[in-house]
Design a protein around this motif. Structure first.
Motif, PDB file in Angstrom:
ATOM      1  N   LEU A   1     -15.197 -27.645  -8.058  1.00  0.00           N
ATOM      2  CA  LEU A   1     -15.029 -26.274  -7.567  1.00  0.00           C
ATOM      3  C   LEU A   1     -14.149 -26.206  -6.311  1.00  0.00           C
ATOM      4  O   LEU A   1     -13.301 -25.319  -6.173  1.00  0.00           O
ATOM      5  CB  LEU A   1     -16.409 -25.675  -7.274  1.00  0.00           C
ATOM      6  N   LEU A   2     -14.350 -27.164  -5.403  1.00  0.00           N
ATOM      7  CA  LEU A   2     -13.684 -27.084  -4.106  1.00  0.00           C
ATOM      8  C   LEU A   2     -12.322 -27.771  -4.047  1.00  0.00           C
ATOM      9  O   LEU A   2     -11.514 -27.472  -3.169  1.00  0.00           O
ATOM     10  CB  LEU A   2     -14.598 -27.682  -3.025  1.00  0.00           C
ATOM     11  N   SER A   3     -12.073 -28.703  -4.968  1.00  0.00           N
ATOM     12  CA  SER A   3     -10.810 -29.446  -4.928  1.00  0.00           C
ATOM     13  C   SER A   3      -9.568 -28.558  -4.952  1.00  0.00           C
ATOM     14  O   SER A   3      -8.615 -28.805  -4.208  1.00  0.00           O
ATOM     15  CB  SER A   3     -10.754 -30.466  -6.070  1.00  0.00           C
ATOM     16  N   PRO A   4      -9.533 -27.508  -5.798  1.00  0.00           N
ATOM     17  CA  PRO A   4      -8.336 -26.651  -5.774  1.00  0.00           C
ATOM     18  C   PRO A   4      -8.089 -25.999  -4.413  1.00  0.00           C
ATOM     19  O   PRO A   4      -6.935 -25.852  -3.989  1.00  0.00           O
ATOM     20  CB  PRO A   4      -8.640 -25.596  -6.847  1.00  0.00           C
ATOM     21  N   PHE A   5      -9.170 -25.629  -3.726  1.00  0.00           N
ATOM     22  CA  PHE A   5      -9.009 -25.038  -2.395  1.00  0.00           C
ATOM     23  C   PHE A   5      -8.540 -26.091  -1.390  1.00  0.00           C
ATOM     24  O   PHE A   5      -7.698 -25.823  -0.534  1.00  0.00           O
ATOM     25  CB  PHE A   5     -10.329 -24.422  -1.926  1.00  0.00           C
ATOM     26  N   ALA A   6      -9.089 -27.291  -1.500  1.00  0.00           N
ATOM     27  CA  ALA A   6      -8.664 -28.371  -0.611  1.00  0.00           C
ATOM     28  C   ALA A   6      -7.209 -28.741  -0.865  1.00  0.00           C
ATOM     29  O   ALA A   6      -6.464 -29.080   0.067  1.00  0.00           O
ATOM     30  CB  ALA A   6      -9.564 -29.594  -0.815  1.00  0.00           C
ATOM     31  N   ALA A   7      -6.786 -28.660  -2.133  1.00  0.00           N
ATOM     32  CA  ALA A   7      -5.412 -29.030  -2.491  1.00  0.00           C
ATOM     33  C   ALA A   7      -4.394 -28.101  -1.840  1.00  0.00           C
ATOM     34  O   ALA A   7      -3.240 -28.497  -1.607  1.00  0.00           O
ATOM     35  CB  ALA A   7      -5.248 -29.019  -4.006  1.00  0.00           C
TER      36      ALA A   7
END
Length: 301
Positions: free
Chosen positions: A46-52
């Motif tokens: 869930l959070l990886s796209p935001f971190a990317a």
């Protein structure tokens, strides 16, 4: 008729699962561990796209921390921290901590300071979305089986700490350990602190025996105490001091662990005699002066 029986069996399955969860400790343990791993994978996805969007950055550790913090409430694990005032400093440092189980993640996010990244085994990098999320968060990966590579990573990390204003968290035992004494420490964390000329903060998690044991398949609610000991300076030390530094820090942590074992679990058979570590605020007392020298790094397992 067969359809009715099938529907009846499907209705009984959830009830059977609930009964097993309630009355069978082994089933209860595996359910909780499965949920823990699924939560980590789901949050990473869930959070990886935001971190990317930010790219590889230590600032993404805040996202990982926010994702893991709710687990203590879901599992009914109370965290109490002693000596948090020791980390109220702007300086760079290396944190060394004992490593008991994957549950250490919950304790780590409870106290990990800003701009601090853990050192983890390289295998974690290849665990799909979890590995990607860890990489995006700036986690440092080390190959435990290639000594030269590990030494190079330590040297590079020492330079990066200064250039990028980083702190580093390392589990110097190198692997999970639920025994009543700590494993011998690997020296990578201490080489790193000496090369970067930054202090070491020892952190000790109390034993999980009263609520978690992977061998006995036990996983209930309970309390984890996190004790932050005073810093150990490395200013002016060289690689020849690393062995003594390693043993000095390990001894202080082993003493704290023994005291916490006795007070929290009623276990008097820890590896060393008790040592008073707590002041009025519950913080650890002095670990002695700098000391210590060489080997590879400990990592999160």
């Amino acid at each position: 008729m067969e359809v009715v029986l099938l529907h009846g069996l499907l209705l009984l399955l959830p009830l059977a699962a609930l009964l097993l969860y309630r009355y069978n400790a082994t089933f209860h343990y595996f359910c909780k561990m499965a949920f823990f791993n699924c939560w980590i994978m789901a949050m990473a996805t869930l959070l990886s796209p935001f971190a990317a969007l930010r790219g590889r950055s230590v600032e993404n550790m805040k996202l990982l921390r926010a994702a893991i913090l709710p687990l203590k409430h879901l599992y009914g694990i109370k965290m109490q921290v002693w000596g948090s005032e020791h980390l109220n400093t702007e300086q760079l440092y290396v944190i060394v901590c004992n490593h008991q189980a994957s549950l250490d993640l919950m304790g780590m996010v409870e106290v990990i300071p800003d701009r601090c990244v853990p050192v983890a085994k390289k295998e974690l990098l290849y665990m799909g979305m979890v590995g990607w999320a860890c990489w995006l968060s700036g986690i440092i990966f080390i190959d435990r089986y290639k000594r030269e590579d590990a030494i190079n990573v330590i040297s590079q990390t020492a330079r990066t700490m200064r250039h990028e204003n980083l702190r580093v968290w390392i589990f110097p035992e190198g692997t999970r350990n639920q025994d009543k004494s700590m494993l011998p420490f690997k020296r990578g964390a201490f080489h790193l602190a000496v090369q970067a000329q930054v202090p070491i903060f020892p952190i000790v998690f109390s034993p999980y025996w009263d609520f978690f044991n992977s061998k006995e398949k036990k996983f209930t609610s309970g309390t984890c105490t996190i004790q932050i000991l005073p810093k150990v300076e490395t200013q002016g030390l060289s690689s020849t001091d690393v062995p003594r530094l390693t043993e000095t820090v390990r001894q202080a942590m082993a003493d704290a662990f023994a005291e916490m074992s006795a007070s929290c679990c009623g276990d008097q058979s820890a590896e060393h005699p008790q040592h008073p570590h707590c002041d009025g605020a519950g913080a650890g007392r002095g670990t002695g002066s700098p000391q210590c020298e060489e080997n590879t790094a400990g990592t999160s397992n």
